[in-house]
Design an enzyme around this catalytic site. Structure first.
Site, PDB file in Angstrom:
ATOM      1  N   ASP A 108       0.842  -1.198   0.000  1.00 21.00           N
ATOM      2  CA  ASP A 108       0.000   0.000   0.000  1.00 21.00           C
ATOM      3  C   ASP A 108       0.874   1.244   0.000  1.00 21.00           C
ATOM      4  O   ASP A 108       2.077   1.183   0.301  1.00 21.00           O
ATOM      5  CB  ASP A 108      -0.928   0.007   1.210  1.00 21.00           C
ATOM      6  N   GLU A 141      -0.007  -0.704   5.785  1.00 28.21           N
ATOM      7  CA  GLU A 141       1.011  -0.189   6.699  1.00 28.21           C
ATOM      8  C   GLU A 141       0.906   1.314   6.861  1.00 28.21           C
ATOM      9  O   GLU A 141       1.092   1.848   7.959  1.00 28.21           O
ATOM     10  CB  GLU A 141       2.401  -0.569   6.190  1.00 28.21           C
TER      11      GLU A 141
END
Length: 446
Positions: A91, A153
């Site tokens: 991500d 994250e």
């Protein structure tokens, strides 16, 4: 494989690695609320595809409660060999203001040997570093391999922490490589041995039932925005050091080669504007508390009206030295803001986030193996550095597996502009990191 064979395999695989990175960066995998899920899931699917193509026999997506799936892969260890866990995340941060980008954030663009695009460095370069290093062995790995690549994250990494705590055997390893860091400057290898923790919160100030005409009421009516500004400015002294009791300045024990002038150039500090705080750059960035106002909910300049504001909000982030406690720092800062609030303003706090810091041990077999690998790949030995950011999973892994060595490095550098417009990764730096990781796996398994 000999070191020469590994280097040749990495070199031969670089065109494919660059193309894979281009495809991955083109996916806008922003896992923040308000952004679509489909691109994030597409990045997970591509990560799974890449790990299968790297020769790992067991690859699957694993659901993570309240989050996007983690991609997990593994290959068993040869008899007597250790196991290495490789970590990265697929991500990315939101792109922010597109007008500040010189290229489109999700149209990867090559300029002067670097790839520009959101996530090119943080942390899709980490995904590709693992994949390309593993490809060099053509499925015959010198160590046991486990890979976990998470999908949230940047926004809520603590969700993977909870998963790992509930499933420790899945990620148990002798050494753990976290490819979500980098070198201070291109060509200067470094291992991150300390991470600051973090805490964040939203503060809301209310002074009136509703906003009032500044002509009719200004001068007597308490302004919530003015109160909030006074409170936030009280967090630092005139030099820029944090003045909240209980948050002392620290000292980075590893030393640093970076000067104030180096930092000014890297950070783009304008001529005539001074740096803030005291102590060395390393002390301020890696071992001391830092408080930053990262957002304000107030009327915009273009939308301003002549009114005394009834309510104002701010988002505040605290960076915490590795030995500090995030919850204690959060209590210290919120208590201080409550104490300095003027005029009896009503102050509330919410949206709390905390994350622990990390400090590496003295090093053993894995550290010796990565030192040799980096020296060969970069032509010089690595040095120890700290990182001001936090990686939520690292502290959890350190607590669960105190006997495991944790190595933090990556292809980012001080000019990569992570979390900012015009993010980029230098492709020669990426090649060196891939080479170093492959050499490390061979060294560690020898």
């Amino acid at each position: 494989m000999t070191p020469e064979e590994i280097e040749s395999a990495v070199e031969a695989g670089m065109p494919q690695a660059v193309e894979d990175l281009r495809r991955l960066v083109a996916i806008p995998s922003v896992a923040f609320p308000g952004h679509p899920d489909e691109p994030v899931l597409a990045a997970a699917a591509m990560t799974e595809e890449l790990l299968r193509g790297a020769g790992l026999p067991n690859v699957r997506q694993i659901p993570v409660e309240g989050s996007f799936p983690a991609v997990f892969a593994e290959a068993p260890a040869p008899e007597g060999a250790p196991t290495v866990l490789l970590y990265a995340h697929y991500d990315v941060q939101p792109p922010g203001d597109s007008a500040q980008w010189r290229t489109s954030p999700f149209e990867p663009t090559m300029i002067d040997g670097a790839m520009y695009g959101r996530g090119a460095a943080d942390d899709k370069s980490g995904v590709i570093a693992h994949v390309a290093a593993l490809r060099a062995f053509d499925g015959e790995f010198p160590v046991g391999v486990k890979v976990i690549v998470e999908g949230q994250e940047e926004y809520a990494g603590e969700r993977l922490e909870d998963f790992v705590e509930a499933n420790p055997d899945l990620v148990r390893a002798d050494a753990i490589v976290v490819a979500d860091c980098g070198n201070p400057r291109l060509g200067e290898p470094a291992l991150t041995t300390t991470l600051r923790g973090m805490a964040a919160f939203t503060v809301e100030v209310r002074t009136l039932r509703e906003s009032l005409h500044s002509g009719a009421f200004g001068g007597a009516a308490p302004d919530a925005l003015g109160a909030l500004m006074r409170m936030l400015s009280a967090l630092h002294d005139d030099r820029g050091d944090v003045r909240v009791p209980g948050l002392p300045q620290g000292t980075f024990e590893g030393g640093s080669e970076e000067t104030d002038d180096d930092f000014r150039a890297t950070a783009g500090v304008l001529d005539g504007v001074s740096l803030v705080g005291s102590g060395s750059v390393a002390d301020r960035l890696w071992s001391s508390y830092a408080i930053t106002v990262t957002g304000l909910d107030v009327p915009t300049v273009s939308g301003a009206i002549n009114a005394v504001q009834a309510v104002a909000r701010a988002r505040v982030t605290i960076r915490i030295p590795p030995a500090g406690d995030a919850k204690t720092a959060l209590d210290d800062v919120t208590g201080f803001l409550q104490k300095v609030a003027p005029w009896g303003a009503q102050v509330t706090f919410g949206d709390f986030v905390t994350g622990s810091g990390f400090m590496a041990g003295s090093g053993g077999r894995a550290r010796a193996a990565i030192d040799r690998a980096m020296e060969r790949a970069f032509g010089r030995a690595p040095r120890d550095v700290g990182q001001g950011g936090s990686i939520p999973l690292v502290a959890k892994l350190s607590g669960l597996f105190p006997e495991a060595e944790i190595l933090l490095y990556g292809a980012e550098d001080g000019d990569s502009s992570i979390h900012a417009p015009n993010e980029r990764v230098n492709l020669d730096e990426l090649r060196k990191v891939i080479t170093a990781e492959a050499l490390f796996l061979a060294n560690y398994g020898a």
